[in-house]
Enzyme design. Structure first.
Site, PDB file in Angstrom:
ATOM      1  N   ASN A 150      33.951   5.295 -27.268  1.00 51.07           N
ATOM      2  CA  ASN A 150      34.199   5.679 -25.882  1.00 51.07           C
ATOM      3  C   ASN A 150      35.672   5.932 -25.573  1.00 51.07           C
ATOM      4  O   ASN A 150      35.989   6.467 -24.511  1.00 51.07           O
ATOM      5  CB  ASN A 150      33.662   4.601 -24.934  1.00 51.07           C
ATOM      6  CG  ASN A 150      34.176   3.211 -25.274  1.00 51.07           C
ATOM      7  OD1 ASN A 150      34.076   2.764 -26.409  1.00 51.07           O
ATOM      8  ND2 ASN A 150      34.716   2.529 -24.292  1.00 51.07           N
ATOM      9  N   SER A 174      22.679   4.481 -21.524  1.00 49.35           N
ATOM     10  CA  SER A 174      22.914   4.254 -20.100  1.00 49.35           C
ATOM     11  C   SER A 174      22.769   5.575 -19.357  1.00 49.35           C
ATOM     12  O   SER A 174      23.298   6.602 -19.788  1.00 49.35           O
ATOM     13  CB  SER A 174      24.310   3.675 -19.895  1.00 49.35           C
ATOM     14  OG  SER A 174      24.488   3.225 -18.576  1.00 49.35           O
ATOM     15  N   THR A 180      10.694  -5.827 -11.343  1.00 44.18           N
ATOM     16  CA  THR A 180      10.030  -4.641 -10.801  1.00 44.18           C
ATOM     17  C   THR A 180      10.825  -3.379 -11.123  1.00 44.18           C
ATOM     18  O   THR A 180      12.034  -3.317 -10.892  1.00 44.18           O
ATOM     19  CB  THR A 180       9.873  -4.770  -9.274  1.00 44.18           C
ATOM     20  OG1 THR A 180       9.116  -5.950  -8.993  1.00 44.18           O
ATOM     21  CG2 THR A 180       9.170  -3.553  -8.694  1.00 44.18           C
ATOM     22  N   CYS A 197      35.566  -0.249 -18.663  1.00 43.87           N
ATOM     23  CA  CYS A 197      35.073  -1.624 -18.699  1.00 43.87           C
ATOM     24  C   CYS A 197      36.186  -2.625 -18.940  1.00 43.87           C
ATOM     25  O   CYS A 197      36.005  -3.821 -18.768  1.00 43.87           O
ATOM     26  CB  CYS A 197      34.007  -1.761 -19.777  1.00 43.87           C
ATOM     27  SG  CYS A 197      32.624  -0.630 -19.542  1.00 43.87           S
TER      28      CYS A 197
END
Length: 382
Positions: A151, A199, A237, A327
Site C-alpha cells: 500500500n 475491503s 446482521t 492507517c
C-alpha cells in the site's frame, strides 16, 4: 479552491452506480436477511447476488465468500483463525516486514502467545526473495501471509509462484489483497490461495465492509461470535445496502481491463517525473515504477524536503496526497515500509510522499499536481 484527490490508496470516492444501488436498497429493502418472510427473503436475494458477483471476480465459489467489516477484520479472522485452529500442527508463521498493520499487529499478539513468526526482508523495491521464503518454511509452518500489492510503494508479489511454494508445505496461504483487488487480476484457484482479504472502499465501494475468501476445504473458528449469519462464520446482521453496493463495485472493477488501467497510471507517473526533471528537482523513487509494481502508487522522496512540509504545502494548494499509509498517518514513527526497504537512518523515511491514483482521476488533474509539486519542491530546495 478545487480539491484534487490523489490518495486513492487510502480510500476511493464511491462509484455513482454504487451509490444508486445502495440508495435503491435503502429505500426499498429494509428487511433482515435472516428473516423468513418476503422482506427478509428480498434482502437475502440482494446479499446472495452480491456474493455471486464477488465470487465470480476471483474465481471462487459463492459459499467461499464471507462478508466482514473490512480488510482489517478479514486479516484478523484469517490469521487468528489459522493460528488457533492449527497450533497442534505447529506454531510457526511466515509474513513480511512490509505488511499492513492489520497483519503485523496480530502477528505480534501471536508472538506474545508463544508463536514463532518469521518476518521476511524485502529489497529496495519492496519485494521478498522466494529463496528466503523456501528456506523459512518448516514442517511446523502453519500459515504464510503475504500481501498482493504493498500500500505504500506498490510492489506486486508473485502470488502464483508463492502459492506453488506454499502448496508443497503444511501451511495455508493467506493474501491481503486490499490493494490488489481492482489493480491486478486475482484468481484464487490458479494462484493456490487459501484465504484472501479485501475491503470495499478501496474499489469505489462503501466503507466498513469487506470480504474474506475461505477455501471450502478450510474451516476457521469465527472471530465475531453471536448469531448464525454468514453460515455461522461471522455473526452480525448483514448490512444489505452496503453489500449490494460492494457487489456492484466488484462487478464494475472486474470489467475494467487491468493492463489498460495500469498503462494509464504509468502514464501519469511519467507526467509527474517529467515535470520534476524539467524543473531540475532532486528526487528519488521509492519502490520503483517499472515491472512488478502497481502503478496506482508513486512514492517519491523530494530530496531535502520533509514529508510534513511538502504535504502541508500541497494541502494548502488543494492537493490531497499522503505521507504514507493512512492507517499509520497519525503516528510519529516513520513508515515501517520505507524503513524495511532502506533502513531507519535513510533520509527517505522522513522526506517522502505517496501519490496514489484512481480510475476517476484525469490527465488535467495530474498535470496540475505535477506543476504544483515542482513549484513547491523548487522553492523549498532552493
Amino acid at each position: 479552491m478545487q480539491e484534487i484527490y490523489l490518495d486513492n490508496a487510502a480510500t476511493t470516492p464511491m462509484s455513482p452506480q454504487v451509490i444508486d444501488v445502495m440508495t435503491r436498497e435503502m429505500k426499498s429493502d429494509f428487511g433482515n436477511a435472516s428473516s423468513t418472510y418476503e422482506l427478509g427473503r428480498q434482502a437475502r436475494r440482494a446479499v446472495d447476488r452480491a456474493r455471486s458477483q464477488i465470487a465470480a471476480a476471483i474465481n471462487a465459489e459463492d459459499s467461499e465468500i464471507v462478508f466482514t467489516s473490512g480488510g482489517s477484520e478479514s486479516n484478523n479472522t484469517a490469521i487468528f483463525g489459522v493460528a488457533h485452529s492449527r497450533q497442534k500442527i505447529g506454531k510457526q508463521i511466515i509474513t513480511t516486514k512490509i505488511e499492513h498493520p492489520s497483519v503485523l499487529n496480530p502477528m505480534r499478539q501471536l508472538e506474545r502467545e508463544g508463536y514463532d513468526v518469521t518476518y521476511l526482508d524485502v529489497d529496495e523495491t519492496g519485494h521478498i526473495s522466494l529463496t528466503d521464503l523456501k528456506n523459512a518454511l518448516t514442517p511446523e509452518t502453519i500459515l504464510v501471509s503475504i500481501m498482493a500489492v504493498n500500500n505504500e510503494v506498490g510492489s506486486i508479489n508473485p502470488l502464483a509462484e508463492i502459492g506453488a511454494i506454499v502448496a508443497d508445505s503444511n501451511a495455508y496461504f493467506h493474501v491481503d489483497a486490499v490493494q490488489g483487488l481492482g489493480n491486478i487480476d486475482l484468481d484464487v484457484k490458479e494462484m493456490q490461495i487459501d484465504l484472501l482479504s479485501t475491503s470495499a472502499h478501496k474499489i469505489n465501494g462503501p466503507k466498513f465492509l469487506g470480504f474474506l475468501y475461505e477455501n471450502k476445504q478450510i474451516t476457521l473458528p469465527p472471530l465475531v461470535l453471536g448469531g448464525e449469519q454468514e453460515t455461522k462464520r461471522r455473526a452480525g446482521t448483514e448490512n444489505v445496502p452496503a453489500i449490494a453496493g460492494f457487489g456492484e463495485a466488484v462487478s464494475e472493477i472486474a470489467a475494467v481491463d487491468k493492463a489498460g488501467l495500469q498503462a494509464k497510471y504509468a502514464h501519469w507517473q511519467e507526467m509527474i517525473l517529467q515535470e520534476l526533471n524539467q524543473a531540475g528537482v532532486a528526487y528519488e523513487i521509492n519502490g520503483g515504477c517499472g515491472e512488478h509494481v502497481s502503478h496506482h502508487v508513486l512514492n517519491l522522496r523530494i530530496n531535502g524536503v520533509s514529508t510534513t512540509i511538502l504535504q502541508a504545502n500541497l494541502d494548502l494548494a488543494g492537493f490531497a496526497v499522503s505521507g504514507g499509509s493512512a492507517c499509520t498517518a497519525g503516528s510519529l514513527e516513520p513508515s515501517h515500509v520505507l524503513v524495511a526497504c532502506f533502513g531507519k537512518d535513510s533520509p527517505r523515511v522522513n522526506e517522502s510522499i505517496r501519490i496514489s491514483f484512481g480510475r476517476y482521476n484525469t490527465d488535467e488533474e495530474v498535470a496540475a499536481f505535477a506543476q504544483e509539486l515542482s513549484k513547491i519542491a523548487r522553492k523549498v530546495q532552493k
